[in-house]
Every structure is written in structure tokens, then in C-alpha cells.
Design an enzyme around this catalytic site. Structure first.
Site, mmCIF file in Angstrom:
data_model
loop_
_atom_site.group_PDB
_atom_site.id
_atom_site.type_symbol
_atom_site.label_atom_id
_atom_site.label_comp_id
_atom_site.label_asym_id
_atom_site.label_seq_id
_atom_site.Cartn_x
_atom_site.Cartn_y
_atom_site.Cartn_z
ATOM 1 N N ALA A 92 24.431 -20.602 85.751
ATOM 2 C CA ALA A 92 23.224 -20.292 84.391
ATOM 3 C C ALA A 92 23.940 -19.521 83.375
ATOM 4 C CB ALA A 92 22.396 -19.687 84.917
ATOM 5 N N GLU A 160 22.758 -17.409 94.434
ATOM 6 C CA GLU A 160 21.451 -17.273 93.397
ATOM 7 C C GLU A 160 20.503 -16.371 94.254
ATOM 8 O OE1 GLU A 160 22.654 -21.551 92.195
ATOM 9 O OE2 GLU A 160 22.885 -20.308 94.082
#
Length: 290
Positions: A92, A160
Site C-alpha cells: 500500500a 499488515e
């Protein structure tokens, strides 16, 4: 506006490949190869300054490139690679994500998840050539491909949980289908990052290769695999992929019914007869995908 150009790429197999390259954007390129590699489409990620981080614009460009490859009836194999040295996709774009309104986060992550789903169901074999770091969403995109080649020094992981979130672009589902639920939980819970060799030993990648001076060893391996796929019957491959994808999600008896159904599709094809004739006549078959 898309810019098309013709260039020549030298492959280490001593064969020249002519490329027709379409610039989707400054960061994503779609190329179709010819010569010995006719039928191979290559999507290249080249967002140098951001390490191919998944921003809104970048994801949109990647989706357009995949749609272009899918719409091309000549595409027989799709290779997804990066031209950024040492990077496949860093995941991301965290700076963009920090500024993103809360109500936009879920829809954007759903867009990446949809991209991964489209790769899973892409009509031809897909290969992710991982010559550098594939982290978070970058690895999730690679996990959506059928085959993964990886350089030994590449770094792979779903970290994550270090950011107090979880893999949201398919990683919780695709990873466990490769390595099993228990190991997938360990890798996700710990946010562990591994090198290409360990990833291959665990079953996350199909092949590991030593990186070369051009930083494209995994891409070269992907080309070699594509070259082995190209001579095979495209209708057989398409239906085999469907049978494996759908049969792998159900019990064995139902899976065998899927196989039976997809096998029935190849029986009336001209390619099947061509294969039998070529075998009888001791020559290479010429498949036309019909």
C-alpha cells in the site's frame, strides 16, 4: 492517450523478441511479444519513486493493463513483472492511505481485492515474476497469479498486522490455499518476511532462481515457463485452469464432476482432432484455439 512503440528485447536464450508496447501510464506498461514468444503478454510495473506502491491511480492503471491483456484474443500467457530494481511491489501507498478518508478505505481495498480476483479467474495462465520485494498488497497480487517465480534475494511477506490491520486484498484466503491454514496463520500473525528461497520451500513460489546482474532472473524464468506453455492446446489449458480453480474449492466427488464438465467442452473442438492427427503423423500440432 496510449502511446504504442516497437522495440527489440534480447532474451538470454539467444532469441530476439519483438515487443509491441502500450504505455498505459508512466507507471504501467502492457507489452505483447512475438517471434518464439508470440502470445505472451507482459505487464510491467515501473513506479520508480514510490516502489510500485499501490495508490489509487496506480491500481487503476494496473486494472486497465489487465483488462487490455484479457481482451486480446492473442494472449496465451500473462506475465506480471516489475522494472524497478529490487522491488516487485512494496504494498500500500501508506502516505496516501494516511490521508484517505475513513469511508474511502474499504472501497479502495475492495478494488485491489477485485483485481486479485480477476487475476485468479484470468482466462489464460498468469505468472508473477518476483525479482524484488513483494510485500502486503504486492504479495497478494502475486498470490492471485497461477505461477510465481522468485529471485533468491527477494523479500516476501504479509506484514499488515504490524500496522494493526490484516491482509485485505485476498491474502487471508489465497495464502492458506497454498500453505494450509496453520502456516498461513503463523505467517500473518507474525508479519514474517522471508526470502525467495524460503518462500519456495514453503510452497508460496513455484521456482527460485539466483538473481543476475540485470535484476530480472525471475522474469527470465517466467519467460522460460511461458515458452513451455505456448505449444500446448489453449482450449485444453483454459478448461484445465477452470477445473482446477473450481474443483479445488469443493469435495473430491464434486471436483471430479467439474473435471467431467470441462472435459466435455474440449471433445468437439478442432484443436483436439489436430492434436490426434499431429501425433499420428509425427509432427508438431498447430493449434488455433477452436
Amino acid at each position: 492517450m496510449s502511446l504504442s512503440r516497437i522495440s527489440v528485447l534480447y532474451c538470454r536464450s539467444s532469441r530476439f523478441i519483438r515487443q509491441i508496447s502500450t504505455q498505459i501510464s508512466n507507471n504501467v506498461t502492457h507489452e505483447t511479444l512475438s517471434g518464439d514468444f508470440k502470445g505472451v503478454a507482459v505487464i510491467s510495473l515501473n513506479k520508480q519513486e514510490k516502489k510500485n506502491a499501490l495508490s489509487k491511480t496506480f491500481v487503476s492503471d494496473l486494472i486497465k493493463a489487465c483488462e487490455k491483456a484479457s481482451a486480446d484474443a492473442e494472449t496465451r500467457v500473462l506475465i506480471l513483472r516489475s522494472k524497478v530494481p529490487g522491488i516487485f511491489c512494496a504494498g500500500a501507498d501508506l502516505k496516501e492511505r494516511l490521508k484517505m478518508p475513513e469511508n474511502e478505505v474499504a472501497p479502495f481495498v475492495a478494488t485491489i481485492r477485485s483485481l486479485v480476483k480477476d487475476l485468479i479467474h484470468f482466462p489464460v495462465p498468469t505468472i508473477a515474476a518476483i525479482d524484488g520485494a513483494a510485500l502486503g498488497g504486492g504479495l497478494e497480487i502475486a498470490l492471485g497469479c497461477d505461477i510465481r517465480t522468485v529471485a533468491g534475494n527477494a523479500k516476501l511477506g504479509l506484514p499488515e498486522t504490524r500496522l494493526a490491520i490484516l491482509p485485505g486484498a485476498g491474502g487471508t484466503q489465497t495464502l492458506q490455499r497454498l500453505v494450509g491454514p496453520s502456516l498461513a496463520k503463523e505467517l500473518i500473525f507474525t508479519g514474517r518476511v522471508m526470502d525467495g528461497r524460503e518462500a519456495t520451500e514453503l510452497g508460496i513460489a513455484n521456482h527460485v532462481v539466483e538473481q543476475n546482474s540485470e535484476d530480472d532472473a525471475a522474469f527470465q524464468k517466467a519467460l522460460a515457463i511461458a515458452a513451455q506453455i505456448l505449444p500446448q492446446g489453449p482450449i485444453g489449458i483454459k478448461n484445465a485452469k477452470l477445473a482446477i480453480n473450481e474443483g479445488g474449492q469443493v469435495d473430491i466427488d464434486t471436483g471430479l464432476k467439474f473435471e467431467e464438465a470441462y472435459y466435455s467442452r474440449v471433445i468437439p473442438t478442432a484443436d483436439r482432432i489436430e492434436g490426434l492427427k499431429a501425433f499420428s503423423e509425427k509432427r508438431k500440432p498447430i493449434y488455433e484455439g477452436r
